[in-house]
Design a protein around this motif. Structure first.
Motif, PDB file in Angstrom:
ATOM      1  N   GLY A  27       0.811  -1.214   0.000  1.00  0.00           N
ATOM      2  CA  GLY A  27       0.000   0.000   0.000  1.00  0.00           C
ATOM      3  C   GLY A  27       0.843   1.261   0.000  1.00  0.00           C
ATOM      4  N   ALA A  28       1.946   1.254   0.759  1.00  0.00           N
ATOM      5  CA  ALA A  28       2.812   2.441   0.827  1.00  0.00           C
ATOM      6  C   ALA A  28       3.461   2.715  -0.526  1.00  0.00           C
ATOM      7  CB  ALA A  28       3.892   2.238   1.887  1.00  0.00           C
ATOM      8  N   ALA A  29       3.900   1.661  -1.214  1.00  0.00           N
ATOM      9  CA  ALA A  29       4.528   1.841  -2.522  1.00  0.00           C
ATOM     10  C   ALA A  29       3.557   2.482  -3.505  1.00  0.00           C
ATOM     11  CB  ALA A  29       5.012   0.492  -3.055  1.00  0.00           C
ATOM     12  N   ILE A  30       2.316   2.019  -3.493  1.00  0.00           N
ATOM     13  CA  ILE A  30       1.316   2.559  -4.417  1.00  0.00           C
ATOM     14  C   ILE A  30       0.839   3.937  -3.953  1.00  0.00           C
ATOM     15  CG2 ILE A  30      -0.999   2.197  -5.347  1.00  0.00           C
ATOM     16  CD1 ILE A  30      -0.376  -0.839  -5.177  1.00  0.00           C
ATOM     17  N   GLY A  31       0.644   4.078  -2.632  1.00  0.00           N
ATOM     18  CA  GLY A  31       0.123   5.330  -2.096  1.00  0.00           C
ATOM     19  C   GLY A  31       1.075   6.498  -2.233  1.00  0.00           C
TER      20      GLY A  31
ATOM     21  N   MET B 249       6.739  -2.061  -9.839  1.00  0.00           N
ATOM     22  CA  MET B 249       5.967  -1.209 -10.736  1.00  0.00           C
ATOM     23  C   MET B 249       6.177   0.275 -10.458  1.00  0.00           C
ATOM     24  SD  MET B 249       2.438  -3.130 -11.673  1.00  0.00           S
ATOM     25  CE  MET B 249       1.985  -3.537 -10.008  1.00  0.00           C
ATOM     26  N   VAL B 250       6.230   0.665  -9.185  1.00  0.00           N
ATOM     27  CA  VAL B 250       6.440   2.091  -8.918  1.00  0.00           C
ATOM     28  C   VAL B 250       7.851   2.508  -9.331  1.00  0.00           C
ATOM     29  CG1 VAL B 250       4.726   2.215  -7.072  1.00  0.00           C
ATOM     30  CG2 VAL B 250       7.109   1.722  -6.492  1.00  0.00           C
TER      31      VAL B 250
ATOM     32  N   CYS C 132      10.498   5.550  -9.037  1.00  0.00           N
ATOM     33  CA  CYS C 132      10.746   5.640  -7.587  1.00  0.00           C
ATOM     34  C   CYS C 132      11.861   4.674  -7.173  1.00  0.00           C
ATOM     35  CB  CYS C 132       9.467   5.340  -6.806  1.00  0.00           C
ATOM     36  SG  CYS C 132       8.131   6.504  -7.090  1.00  0.00           S
ATOM     37  N   TRP C 133      13.049   4.871  -7.756  1.00  0.00           N
ATOM     38  CA  TRP C 133      14.158   3.975  -7.417  1.00  0.00           C
ATOM     39  C   TRP C 133      15.259   4.695  -6.656  1.00  0.00           C
ATOM     40  CZ3 TRP C 133      18.424   6.088  -9.632  1.00  0.00           C
ATOM     41  CH2 TRP C 133      18.228   6.896 -10.762  1.00  0.00           C
ATOM     42  N   ARG C 134      15.176   6.019  -6.566  1.00  0.00           N
ATOM     43  CA  ARG C 134      16.176   6.768  -5.810  1.00  0.00           C
ATOM     44  C   ARG C 134      15.970   6.556  -4.319  1.00  0.00           C
ATOM     45  NH1 ARG C 134      14.045   9.643  -9.793  1.00  0.00           N
ATOM     46  NH2 ARG C 134      15.389  10.428 -11.466  1.00  0.00           N
ATOM     47  N   TRP C 135      17.039   6.746  -3.551  1.00  0.00           N
ATOM     48  CA  TRP C 135      16.947   6.535  -2.100  1.00  0.00           C
ATOM     49  C   TRP C 135      15.937   7.483  -1.457  1.00  0.00           C
ATOM     50  CZ3 TRP C 135      16.787   3.546   1.658  1.00  0.00           C
ATOM     51  CH2 TRP C 135      16.892   3.990   2.976  1.00  0.00           C
TER      52      TRP C 135
ATOM     53  N   VAL D 110      11.020   7.246   1.787  1.00  0.00           N
ATOM     54  CA  VAL D 110       9.646   7.614   2.152  1.00  0.00           C
ATOM     55  C   VAL D 110       8.774   6.367   2.271  1.00  0.00           C
ATOM     56  CG1 VAL D 110       7.575   8.841   1.389  1.00  0.00           C
ATOM     57  CG2 VAL D 110       9.818   9.903   1.126  1.00  0.00           C
ATOM     58  N   ILE D 111       8.896   5.466   1.285  1.00  0.00           N
ATOM     59  CA  ILE D 111       8.081   4.242   1.283  1.00  0.00           C
ATOM     60  C   ILE D 111       8.447   3.336   2.450  1.00  0.00           C
ATOM     61  CG2 ILE D 111       7.577   2.122  -0.009  1.00  0.00           C
ATOM     62  CD1 ILE D 111       8.014   3.757  -2.595  1.00  0.00           C
TER      63      ILE D 111
END
Length: 446
Positions: free
Chosen positions: A71-75, A269-270, A276-279, A284-285
């Motif tokens: 949920g955090a990754a998608i949110g 996917m994110v 969203c691959w940077r640190w 955040v996730i």
């Protein structure tokens, strides 16, 4: 001191600690330790850590942090806005299509995220301004998202159903399956109401414009190119939902393994779709996942200790015996339980209610031969109602943060029709329990 007096003291102490503002986990733990010190052998205090560890040492509990990570990754990405924009482009010709798009977006995002506040924030941040810009009333725009967000705790994956399954020792896979039918039922009820209400509001606006001689509202239009160009951002997430549900429904994997698949797929996917691959993005996730998981696991740990003390002091058994001795029929019992859950929802979050109340109700539910999987859905819908009722309606405050210029009173009035629809959903589930029980009966997993 009689067991009844002990139970009243225990309950009173619990509410005093909870309403003192102390975090839920520490409130439950403090009450348990105080009563252990005064009313239980001293040796019990020395095994607190062992008691908590033995309860938390469960493979099933892995579902919680893994689904939170999913949920955090998608949110934390733009998935919610993309989902809303995609549905709006495809449904704009339907009467009330914008409201319908928001309703369906809440439903689909709930299936990806499992969190009601996250669903409200993700869909509401894009949907509420667009609905208001197109003439939707403040009440309808905010009430729809506040109520639509509650689907996050019913449509699987659902942390609420996971906690209920742990408290009642029921199959989490079957509980997830039981949430699908009622989730679709509430989505349909919400959609019908939104389409009618938005049509009525639009008709009133057109009459006012005609009476005042003002220009008609601009007509929205999307070409096939605009419809198709957004699908590559939407389809991977719908594919992830499909993979998770098929793996769970066909028994290919346990709920914990399915949670791992979902979390891994969402992270991939994110990173691939939204970069969203940077640190800075991953931090955040991962930090959000760690905070929420730690909070929930602490509540679970302390609730296990809390219910252990209740059981040791025979409070749970005595309360169940008293309920059964009242001689209520199954439906009378369910009516009063629903009233109690609704009232508790005014003041306490779903996690606290489930972990505190379920151990007390469980023996009576078994004695009255009430299907525990079915009751889990009924209880979850009650928790949904609590999320949009003051003073602790979490979704109300999320929406207030998204639309700060809308008064909280207007948001509350906007949720009232949806509260009525949730109550109607409970009634329909009582008349047609198969809505919740048919899919679990076909479930091949455990």
């Amino acid at each position: 001191m009689s067991v009844g007096q002990m139970g009243l003291m225990y309950g009173l102490a619990t509410f005093v600690f909870l309403f003192s503002g102390m975090p839920i986990a520490f409130a439950l733990g403090s009450v348990a330790v105080i009563f252990m010190y005064f009313f239980m052998p001293a040796a019990q205090l020395s095994i607190i850590a062992e008691t908590i560890f033995s309860e938390l040492n469960s493979f099933t509990l892995l579902t919680i942090p893994l689904f939170i990570l999913m949920g955090a990754a998608i949110g934390k990405s733009r998935a919610g806005a993309d989902l809303y924009n995609s549905l709006n482009r495809w449904l704009y010709k339907v009467p009330g299509g914008l409201g319908l798009a928001n309703t369906l977006a809440c439903s689909v995002f709930s299936a990806m995220c499992g969190s009601s506040p996250a669903t409200c924030a993700a869909i509401g941040s894009a949907g509420i301004p667009e609905m208001r810009k197109r003439g939707y009333s403040e009440r309808l725009a905010t009430g729809l998202i506040a109520a639509g967000g509650t689907l996050g705790i019913l449509i699987p994956p659902s942390l609420t159903l996971i906690l209920y399954g742990l408290a009642t020792e029921q199959s989490i896979g079957k509980l997830f399956m039981a949430g699908v039918g009622p989730g679709l039922l509430l989505t349909t009820l919400f959609a019908i109401w939104v389409m009618y209400k938005s049509w009525a509001e639009k008709s009133e606006r057109l009459l006012n414009l005609k009476a005042t001689g003002m220009a008609a509202e601009p007509v929205e239009f999307y070409s096939w190119k605009e419809k198709l160009e957004i699908l590559p951002r939407l389809l991977p997430f719908l594919g992830l939902i499909l993979v998770v549900m098929v793996a769970l429904y066909d028994g290919w994997a346990t709920p914990s393994e399915v949670a791992g698949i979902g979390a891994f797929g969402a992270m991939l996917m994110v990173m691939a779709i939204y970069g969203c691959w940077r640190w800075s993005d991953m931090k955040v996730i991962l930090s959000g996942t760690a905070r929420e998981s730690s909070m929930i696991m602490m509540i679970i740990a302390m609730s296990f200790l809390y219910t252990y003390v209740m059981s040791y002091l025979h409070i749970t058994q005595s309360a169940a015996a008293w309920i059964v001795s009242l001689g209520m029929s199954k439906w009378e019992f369910l009516l009063w339980v629903n009233v109690m859950l609704l009232v508790l929802g005014f003041f306490l979050p779903p996690v606290a209610i489930i972990l505190m109340v379920t151990p007390v109700l469980l023996p009576a539910l078994v004695a009255l031969d009430i299907d525990l999987i079915w009751f889990g859905v009924i209880m979850t819908i009650n928790m949904e109602m609590g999320l949009v009722t003051p003073p602790v309606g979490l979704n109300l405050f999320v929406i207030s943060g998204i639309a700060p210029d809308v008064k909280l009173k207007q948001i509350m009035w906007g949720t009232l029709p949806f509260l009525g629809l949730m109550a109607l959903g409970i009634v329909l589930l009582c008349i047609f329990p198969e809505i919740a029980t048919w899919l679990p009966s076909q479930y091949a997993g455990s």
